[in-house]
Structures are given as C-alpha cells and as structure tokens.
Design an enzyme around this catalytic site. Structure first.
Site, short mmCIF file in Angstrom:
data_model
loop_
_atom_site.label_atom_id
_atom_site.label_comp_id
_atom_site.label_asym_id
_atom_site.label_seq_id
_atom_site.Cartn_x
_atom_site.Cartn_y
_atom_site.Cartn_z
N ASP B 24 31.20 41.95 56.20
CA ASP B 24 31.19 41.23 54.93
C ASP B 24 29.83 41.48 54.28
OD1 ASP B 24 31.75 39.16 52.94
OD2 ASP B 24 30.28 37.98 54.07
N TYR B 26 28.29 39.53 51.11
CA TYR B 26 27.54 38.36 50.59
C TYR B 26 27.30 37.32 51.68
CZ TYR B 26 28.67 40.47 46.11
OH TYR B 26 28.80 41.35 45.06
N ARG B 55 26.59 29.05 44.43
CA ARG B 55 27.29 29.76 45.50
C ARG B 55 28.59 29.02 45.88
NH1 ARG B 55 29.10 34.11 48.26
NH2 ARG B 55 29.15 33.81 50.51
N ASN B 133 34.38 40.82 48.71
CA ASN B 133 35.00 40.25 47.51
C ASN B 133 34.44 40.86 46.23
OD1 ASN B 133 36.90 38.44 48.46
ND2 ASN B 133 35.50 36.69 48.52
#
Lengths: 239, 239
Positions: B24, B26, B55, B133
């Site tokens: 991943d 972030y 966030r 994402n």
C-alpha cells in the site's frame, strides 16, 4: 455547501408530490449518544470519549464490511466497535459490561422533539416508515422500547439484502415496501453520508442538522435542511 | 486481536511461497502526516488538527463514494476532504491554499526506514509493486518525487476499475499484473482496513504498526505484524 443547503431549506417551496416519509433511525429519530450515561457508569469520566469513538467505528465497520462483502448484523458491528474502542482506550471490557453497553443501543432515547413531530406528520395523513442499518430485531426493540411503534407503517431493515447504507440498493427497499417511486418519498436523515446516498438514489432528502454540523462533500446536496424534526411538517404542509 | 497479531509476527515461521511483495502507498510507504508542516504554514498552530481530520475524511469519502457507485479520483476525494475540514474547523480556504495543500499529497515523504528496506528486499530478488487508491498520476508523482521509482516493477492504481480499497476487486489487480495467485503475494499495509480486505481476498498480509495502533475488529487478523518496513525482510528471508 452548508449554506446552499440552508438556502434550500429556506427558499424551497413545499413539495406537492410527497406521498410518504421515510426516516433513518440512528441519530435521526434516536440519539446515539444517549449511551453516554451507561458508558460513564461503567468507565467514570470516559463516557463521551467512548461514545464518540464507538459510534465512529460502528459506522466505519458497516461501510468496510459492505465493501468487503462481509456483512454482519448491525448489533455485531456495534459490539465489534465497542471492543475496538476499549482496546484503543486501554479499558478492560468484560462480558457483562459489553452486554450492558451493547444493549444500551436497544434502548436509545428519541430526540426530544421527535414524538410530537411524528404525531403532527401522522395527523397529516402521510405513511411514515423507518429504513435503518439496524437488524429487524434492533429496529423493533428501539421503536418498541421508546413507545413510538404506533407512528410507523413499516420498519425496514437492511438485513434482507445484507449490505449497509449508503449502498444504493438499500434505498430500493423503501420504494418496494411502500409501492412508491423515489421522487414520491421524502427521506429524512441526520447523517450526511446517508442523506447523500439517498439523494443519489433519487429521493427528496431532508438533512436534520441539530448540532451545527457540516454537510459532507460527496458531490450532492440535501433538498432541505432543518434544525429538528419539528420543522419537517412545514416542508410537507402543502402536499 | 492485537496480541494475536503480534504473536503471529513472532511465531510465524518464514513463508516459503512468497513470489512478490505488494505495498500500500499512503501511510504504509509514505507518511500522510508529512503534510502537517504545510498545513501549519497556511494555518499556524492548526496543522495536526487539519491533517488528522483531512486524512479521516479522505478515507471516508473513498469508502462512501465506492458504496454509492460514485467514483472520483483520489485527488478529488483529497480536495473534497480538505474543503470539508476547513468548513468544519471554520478556516477560510482560498484556491491557492487549496492547491498548495492538495499538492502536498503529491510530495509525501517516505517513512525513514523505507528506502533501505526496499533496497534489501530488492536485493533478495523479489518483485516489488505498489497497489494504491491513488490515481496513476498521484502514484507516479509521489514515487518519482521521492526518488523511489527504481524499486518497483509495477505501480497499480484503482483508477482502472473505478472503486477503492477495500473492495475486494481491487486486490485482483495485483494478481493480474503480477501473474500470481493470491497466496503467492505478501501484501504490506499500515492501514488495518486495507490489511483486512487483503486478508479476506486471500493474500498473506503484513500489518505495519509503527505507532502502537489497534487493529480493527473486522473479523480477520493479519498474518504478520511489524513495527516498520525494516522487519519485512525477516519475514521473507527464507523464501
């Protein structure tokens, strides 16, 4: 966005095609933070911290479980969220306390203005329904325990389709149960994410903003904004 | 849960079938709170408040948009979340400030231990990929701006399928791109909701818990738990 919403509430002329009102339950009709007192009894001084994180995680778990295709009941998501919260806040959670606190979600208090507002809407001859993330058992319990069952013609749970709001398939349940098209239904929710989903689905949506909250930036706006359920009869007064 | 996870990390014998590692982006490779400084420059003393809410809302918007079938790019979700955050905190947000702060998400700093850990893993001969994402543009920008592009054989974005993690369809992208079965991939994420989705999909999952966080109660547990990326080579050392 917020201002636009408020303008809509002020300027919006009364709807002429609303044939039924569908309410969200948690937060909208009932105060989810009415569990604070029981949290405080179990963990003195921590009630608000627990209730806030618990509610946030409860919502996250319904969204994440839906996305992962791993549906569980709302009660289970509620209990899981309490476990997380107590772990995170480093509070011991025994089985008795867990049961007592999770059961508090079956005994929520309606917001103060709710019973009188429902009575006025019922007197206007509109069918009133609830469409909730709760299980059939949870919705029945909350409504009966607060003595409001006489106001609703339908109590609708996501349980049958195994996915939570704001998955748009959930909102279909209300149309099917009431035999109405989306534009004939006024959907009332205090949850901006729920109001947004309902708006995308095609309902007219009234966002209940009791606490000067900020509407979420999800690309859509509520049709109406009110400060409490007592302002809803005004919206539908000319239908 | 947390303890179980830690036990798994300690007791888990090295995997013998891992053929690639997928990260991943972030939070896992890059520190999302490296935007605090720029937030503080724009709104003195409010950097941490802004970054934290920003966030949280950024994540919520990816989940909610996915559920509502209203995909937007990660950059757009990031900007929308900033608008909400400034509205909520009653801070004025002009276009220049918005651009400066949103661009900060294209210039995130890797966590300190990341470059050396990637070098060690690369030296072990394993293909390394990112599944994020972020849009193609965002991922490319973040990786290039930090000079880490040499480490990755694939940069994979959800953009192509128009839905965000943890929708399980996203994880399929890694299998397709790498030509591997789920059990041949070690997926590494610091986000408990992402680690849970990846686990349900069928990856071996390493949860990076740098800050003594609590794993989410989503019905599954990571295969391994580490305190930083520097511990990952140990997990795969015998493959």
């Amino acid at each position: 966005m917020n201002e636009q919403g408020n303008k809509a509430a002020v300027k919006g002329h009364p709807r002429t095609g609303i044939k039924a009102i569908v309410f969200d339950l948690y937060g909208t009709l009932y105060d989810v933070h009415s569990v604070v007192q029981r949290c405080d009894a179990a963990y003195p001084g921590r009630g608000i911290d627990i209730s806030t994180m618990w509610r946030q995680k409860q919502l996250e778990y319904t969204w994440l479980r839906s996305m992962m295709g791993q549906y569980i009941s709302f009660e289970q998501a509620t209990c899981d969220a309490l476990v997380y919260t107590c772990n995170r806040l480093k509070l011991d959670l025994d089985e008795t306390t867990s049961t007592v606190l999770c059961n508090a979600y079956l005994n929520l208090s309606p917001h103060p203005e709710v019973p009188a507002a429902l009575q006025r809407l019922k007197d206007m001859g509109l069918p009133l329904a609830i469409l909730s993330n709760g299980s059939v058992f949870s919705i029945d319990s909350v409504v009966k325990n607060s003595g409001l069952q006489e106001y609703f013609t339908q109590l609708l749970s996501v349980e049958r389709i195994g996915v939570f709001k704001p998955d748009l398939r959930v909102y279909t349940l209300a149309c099917e149960a009431l035999g109405l098209a989306p534009h004939e239904i006024l959907f009332v929710s205090s949850n901006a994410w729920d109001a947004s989903g309902a708006r995308y689905f095609g309902f007219d949506v009234c966002w209940v903003n009791r606490r000067d909250n900020t509407f979420d930036e999800l690309g859509t706006a509520p049709s109406y904004v009110v400060r409490g359920l007592d302002e809803v009869p005004e919206i539908v007064s000319n239908t």
